[in-house]
Write a protein that holds these residues in place. Structure first.
Motif, PDB file in Angstrom:
ATOM      1  N   ALA A   1      45.498 -75.783 -30.021  1.00 48.73           N
ATOM      2  CA  ALA A   1      46.552 -74.808 -29.769  1.00 48.73           C
ATOM      3  C   ALA A   1      45.989 -73.397 -29.832  1.00 48.73           C
ATOM      4  CB  ALA A   1      47.669 -74.979 -30.802  1.00 48.73           C
ATOM      5  N   TRP A   2      45.088 -73.142 -30.802  1.00 47.91           N
ATOM      6  CA  TRP A   2      44.460 -71.822 -30.894  1.00 47.91           C
ATOM      7  C   TRP A   2      43.540 -71.586 -29.711  1.00 47.91           C
ATOM      8  CZ3 TRP A   2      39.107 -71.302 -31.298  1.00 47.91           C
ATOM      9  CH2 TRP A   2      38.663 -69.981 -31.385  1.00 47.91           C
ATOM     10  N   ALA A   3      42.704 -72.565 -29.406  1.00 50.03           N
ATOM     11  CA  ALA A   3      41.715 -72.400 -28.347  1.00 50.03           C
ATOM     12  C   ALA A   3      42.360 -72.187 -26.992  1.00 50.03           C
ATOM     13  CB  ALA A   3      40.794 -73.616 -28.301  1.00 50.03           C
ATOM     14  N   GLN A   4      43.537 -72.762 -26.779  1.00 52.33           N
ATOM     15  CA  GLN A   4      44.201 -72.669 -25.491  1.00 52.33           C
ATOM     16  C   GLN A   4      45.326 -71.642 -25.524  1.00 52.33           C
ATOM     17  OE1 GLN A   4      45.353 -76.711 -24.653  1.00 52.33           O
ATOM     18  NE2 GLN A   4      43.274 -77.472 -24.922  1.00 52.33           N
ATOM     19  N   ALA A   5      45.154 -70.604 -26.331  1.00 53.48           N
ATOM     20  CA  ALA A   5      46.184 -69.574 -26.450  1.00 53.48           C
ATOM     21  C   ALA A   5      46.420 -68.895 -25.112  1.00 53.48           C
ATOM     22  CB  ALA A   5      45.758 -68.538 -27.487  1.00 53.48           C
ATOM     23  N   ALA A   6      47.532 -68.197 -25.013  1.00 53.05           N
ATOM     24  CA  ALA A   6      47.925 -67.574 -23.745  1.00 53.05           C
ATOM     25  C   ALA A   6      46.881 -66.581 -23.261  1.00 53.05           C
ATOM     26  CB  ALA A   6      49.259 -66.866 -23.934  1.00 53.05           C
ATOM     27  N   ALA A   7      46.805 -66.452 -21.954  1.00 52.48           N
ATOM     28  CA  ALA A   7      45.820 -65.560 -21.342  1.00 52.48           C
ATOM     29  C   ALA A   7      46.018 -64.116 -21.778  1.00 52.48           C
ATOM     30  CB  ALA A   7      45.889 -65.663 -19.823  1.00 52.48           C
ATOM     31  N   ALA A   8      47.210 -63.783 -22.258  1.00 51.47           N
ATOM     32  CA  ALA A   8      47.482 -62.419 -22.688  1.00 51.47           C
ATOM     33  C   ALA A   8      46.779 -62.081 -23.995  1.00 51.47           C
ATOM     34  CB  ALA A   8      48.986 -62.222 -22.841  1.00 51.47           C
ATOM     35  N   ALA A   9      46.212 -63.070 -24.653  1.00 50.45           N
ATOM     36  CA  ALA A   9      45.556 -62.832 -25.941  1.00 50.45           C
ATOM     37  C   ALA A   9      44.107 -63.270 -25.874  1.00 50.45           C
ATOM     38  CB  ALA A   9      46.295 -63.569 -27.052  1.00 50.45           C
ATOM     39  N   PRO A  10      43.239 -62.497 -25.231  1.00 47.85           N
ATOM     40  CA  PRO A  10      41.830 -62.884 -25.138  1.00 47.85           C
ATOM     41  C   PRO A  10      41.121 -62.764 -26.483  1.00 47.85           C
ATOM     42  CG  PRO A  10      42.128 -60.672 -24.290  1.00 47.85           C
ATOM     43  CD  PRO A  10      43.503 -61.209 -24.566  1.00 47.85           C
ATOM     44  N   ILE A  11      40.022 -63.472 -26.615  1.00 48.71           N
ATOM     45  CA  ILE A  11      39.148 -63.316 -27.781  1.00 48.71           C
ATOM     46  C   ILE A  11      38.300 -62.074 -27.549  1.00 48.71           C
ATOM     47  CG2 ILE A  11      37.219 -64.309 -29.063  1.00 48.71           C
ATOM     48  CD1 ILE A  11      38.348 -67.057 -28.371  1.00 48.71           C
ATOM     49  N   ARG A  12      38.175 -61.244 -28.568  1.00 47.40           N
ATOM     50  CA  ARG A  12      37.408 -60.007 -28.460  1.00 47.40           C
ATOM     51  C   ARG A  12      36.129 -60.132 -29.279  1.00 47.40           C
ATOM     52  NH1 ARG A  12      39.026 -54.124 -30.745  1.00 47.40           N
ATOM     53  NH2 ARG A  12      40.060 -55.456 -32.269  1.00 47.40           N
ATOM     54  N   LEU A  13      34.983 -59.994 -28.609  1.00 50.39           N
ATOM     55  CA  LEU A  13      33.693 -59.989 -29.293  1.00 50.39           C
ATOM     56  C   LEU A  13      33.304 -58.524 -29.513  1.00 50.39           C
ATOM     57  CD1 LEU A  13      31.709 -62.719 -27.293  1.00 50.39           C
ATOM     58  CD2 LEU A  13      33.055 -62.996 -29.390  1.00 50.39           C
ATOM     59  N   VAL A  14      33.405 -58.064 -30.736  1.00 53.66           N
ATOM     60  CA  VAL A  14      33.086 -56.671 -31.056  1.00 53.66           C
ATOM     61  C   VAL A  14      31.587 -56.540 -31.292  1.00 53.66           C
ATOM     62  CG1 VAL A  14      33.435 -54.774 -32.683  1.00 53.66           C
ATOM     63  CG2 VAL A  14      35.369 -56.238 -32.019  1.00 53.66           C
ATOM     64  N   VAL A  15      30.955 -55.654 -30.528  1.00 50.58           N
ATOM     65  CA  VAL A  15      29.530 -55.348 -30.678  1.00 50.58           C
ATOM     66  C   VAL A  15      29.449 -53.949 -31.287  1.00 50.58           C
ATOM     67  CG1 VAL A  15      27.358 -54.941 -29.479  1.00 50.58           C
ATOM     68  CG2 VAL A  15      28.878 -56.785 -28.723  1.00 50.58           C
TER      69      VAL A  15
ATOM     70  N   VAL B   1      36.666 -56.288 -39.728  1.00 53.24           N
ATOM     71  CA  VAL B   1      37.155 -56.504 -41.092  1.00 53.24           C
ATOM     72  C   VAL B   1      38.667 -56.289 -41.166  1.00 53.24           C
ATOM     73  CG1 VAL B   1      37.135 -55.532 -43.430  1.00 53.24           C
ATOM     74  CG2 VAL B   1      34.970 -55.992 -42.249  1.00 53.24           C
ATOM     75  N   ARG B   2      39.155 -55.282 -40.438  1.00 51.69           N
ATOM     76  CA  ARG B   2      40.586 -54.950 -40.488  1.00 51.69           C
ATOM     77  C   ARG B   2      41.429 -55.775 -39.518  1.00 51.69           C
ATOM     78  NH1 ARG B   2      39.640 -53.049 -45.184  1.00 51.69           N
ATOM     79  NH2 ARG B   2      38.425 -51.113 -45.251  1.00 51.69           N
ATOM     80  N   ALA B   3      40.809 -56.585 -38.688  1.00 54.81           N
ATOM     81  CA  ALA B   3      41.552 -57.353 -37.690  1.00 54.81           C
ATOM     82  C   ALA B   3      42.261 -58.545 -38.318  1.00 54.81           C
ATOM     83  CB  ALA B   3      40.603 -57.837 -36.592  1.00 54.81           C
ATOM     84  N   ALA B   4      43.266 -59.051 -37.620  1.00 56.58           N
ATOM     85  CA  ALA B   4      43.986 -60.241 -38.085  1.00 56.58           C
ATOM     86  C   ALA B   4      43.033 -61.432 -38.122  1.00 56.58           C
ATOM     87  CB  ALA B   4      45.154 -60.540 -37.157  1.00 56.58           C
ATOM     88  N   PRO B   5      43.103 -62.245 -39.173  1.00 54.20           N
ATOM     89  CA  PRO B   5      42.194 -63.394 -39.310  1.00 54.20           C
ATOM     90  C   PRO B   5      42.673 -64.602 -38.509  1.00 54.20           C
ATOM     91  CG  PRO B   5      43.579 -63.262 -41.235  1.00 54.20           C
ATOM     92  CD  PRO B   5      43.956 -62.085 -40.375  1.00 54.20           C
ATOM     93  N   ASP B   6      42.765 -64.430 -37.204  1.00 54.31           N
ATOM     94  CA  ASP B   6      43.310 -65.492 -36.361  1.00 54.31           C
ATOM     95  C   ASP B   6      42.313 -66.004 -35.322  1.00 54.31           C
ATOM     96  OD1 ASP B   6      43.158 -63.305 -34.723  1.00 54.31           O
ATOM     97  OD2 ASP B   6      45.321 -63.162 -34.328  1.00 54.31           O
ATOM     98  N   GLY B   7      41.050 -65.582 -35.438  1.00 50.40           N
ATOM     99  CA  GLY B   7      40.035 -66.040 -34.500  1.00 50.40           C
ATOM    100  C   GLY B   7      40.015 -65.286 -33.197  1.00 50.40           C
ATOM    101  N   ALA B   8      40.879 -64.268 -33.040  1.00 55.37           N
ATOM    102  CA  ALA B   8      40.942 -63.518 -31.788  1.00 55.37           C
ATOM    103  C   ALA B   8      40.007 -62.314 -31.777  1.00 55.37           C
ATOM    104  CB  ALA B   8      42.370 -63.054 -31.526  1.00 55.37           C
ATOM    105  N   THR B   9      39.474 -61.923 -32.942  1.00 49.45           N
ATOM    106  CA  THR B   9      38.541 -60.802 -33.037  1.00 49.45           C
ATOM    107  C   THR B   9      37.330 -61.251 -33.835  1.00 49.45           C
ATOM    108  OG1 THR B   9      40.380 -59.220 -33.006  1.00 49.45           O
ATOM    109  CG2 THR B   9      38.235 -58.402 -33.728  1.00 49.45           C
ATOM    110  N   LEU B  10      36.162 -61.174 -33.207  1.00 48.35           N
ATOM    111  CA  LEU B  10      34.926 -61.628 -33.835  1.00 48.35           C
ATOM    112  C   LEU B  10      33.878 -60.532 -33.763  1.00 48.35           C
ATOM    113  CD1 LEU B  10      34.790 -65.158 -32.144  1.00 48.35           C
ATOM    114  CD2 LEU B  10      35.654 -64.639 -34.439  1.00 48.35           C
TER     115      LEU B  10
END
Length: 332
Positions: A31-45, A90-99
């Protein structure tokens, strides 16, 4: 009170509820992996585009998106030696959407900047190591040194006569040389620059005697004869310079300054999400095209479990803290 139903429908309903309770954690991952397209995973560099860390994110990102069926975007947030981008995660929601995609400077900064409003060991969850990078000790040909042992012998005989450059205080290049000095019991004068470019230019120009450089940055200069490779700061030799001994082999001290790269999530990210990301990254890192993309940057793909990566991060944080304290190194 109404007694529990014993109809076939009720039995089926209880069976479904029981299965849901037993498998709820596993079911939450797809369910998390197939989340809606409106919520992309963000890889912060936490560094600028074009760096090795940025390359990791931009190589892994599209493959992760394909495997999860979810958009993945790279977000460069440079500044303050990587601390600005790190704090974003660090300040992002712990939902796997921000890494966070980072490097071993993450734990170096922990001791260099003691007033940081976060602690990478406490506030981040290691997801997976992605690669290793090696640093090579180089010198200008005019020094006449052929091995790292030559440099150590000269430094013992003439304390303070040799100098070395780095891209700045607290960089891996700087701390690696300080660890080398500490291990070998020698003194070289540090000349910090603002960036690798000017530091390397003065080394090639003969104004500086030595430097630690990432292997891919040094390779062209070594092959052209403008720099001499003295030893590799690793436990093993590298295929790009197979004849170059490690510093330990060169009798210059058992110094390992390998740089790790990896992915982190905010504290509190569900273990099931971390494990899913780790599994997907393992498959991605095993592909030939990832290896081909990493090699020009001197990086070797290397996967680990979250637990193994956490142990590595902890050990590295402790050893760099000891060095920074012993050498009284302070960030500029």
């Amino acid at each position: 009170m109404t007694p529990p139903t014993t109809t076939p429908h009720g039995l089926r309903r209880r069976a479904v509820l029981g299965s849901a309770l037993l498998g709820g954690l596993a079911a939450s991952v797809p369910a998390w992996a197939q989340a809606a397209a409106a919520a992309p995973i963000r890889l912060v560099v936490p560094f600028t585009p074009g760096t090795g860390i940025d390359l990791i994110a931009r190589t892994v990102g599209p493959k992760l998106a394909e495997r999860l069926g979810r958009p993945v975007m790279v977000d460069n947030k440079p500044g303050a030696s990587g601390n600005i981008g790190t704090e974003t995660v660090v300040r992002a929601a712990p939902d796997g959407a921000t890494l966070l995609v980072s490097v071993s400077t993450l734990v170096m900064n922990r001791s260099l900047y003691p007033s940081l409003p976060f602690d990478p060991l406490r506030d981040l969850v290691p997801v997976a190591r992605t690669s290793w990078g090696q640093l090579v000790l180089v010198t200008h040909p005019k020094t006449g040194f052929k091995t790292a042992a030559d440099l150590v012998a000269h430094a013992h005989k003439h304390p303070g006569r040799l100098n070395y450059s780095s891209p700045g205080v607290g960089t891996p290049h700087h701390l690696s040389m300080e660890l080398f000095k500490n291990t070998a019991g020698v003194f070289l004068t540090h000349i910090p620059y603002r960036g690798t470019g000017p530091a390397l230019a003065d080394l090639v120009g003969g104004q500086v005697d030595a430097m630690f450089l990432p292997i891919h940055v040094a390779l062209g200069q070594i092959k052209a004869g403008r720099l001499v490779a003295l030893g590799l700061g690793s436990d093993q030799r590298h295929p790009l310079l197979p004849d170059l001994p490690t510093l330990a082999e060169a009798k210059a001290g058992n110094v390992n300054v390998d740089m790790w790269y990896g992915v982190f999530a905010p504290k509190g990210t569900p273990e099931a999400v971390v494990n899913t990301l780790n599994t997907e990254l393992k498959t991605i890192l095993a592909s030939d095209d990832v290896r081909r993309a990493f090699e020009p940057q001197g990086m070797d793909p290397s996967h680990s479990t979250p637990q193994e990566f956490a142990q590595l991060v902890q050990r590295d944080a402790e050893r760099w803290a000891r060095l920074i304290q012993a050498q009284n190194i302070k960030a500029e």
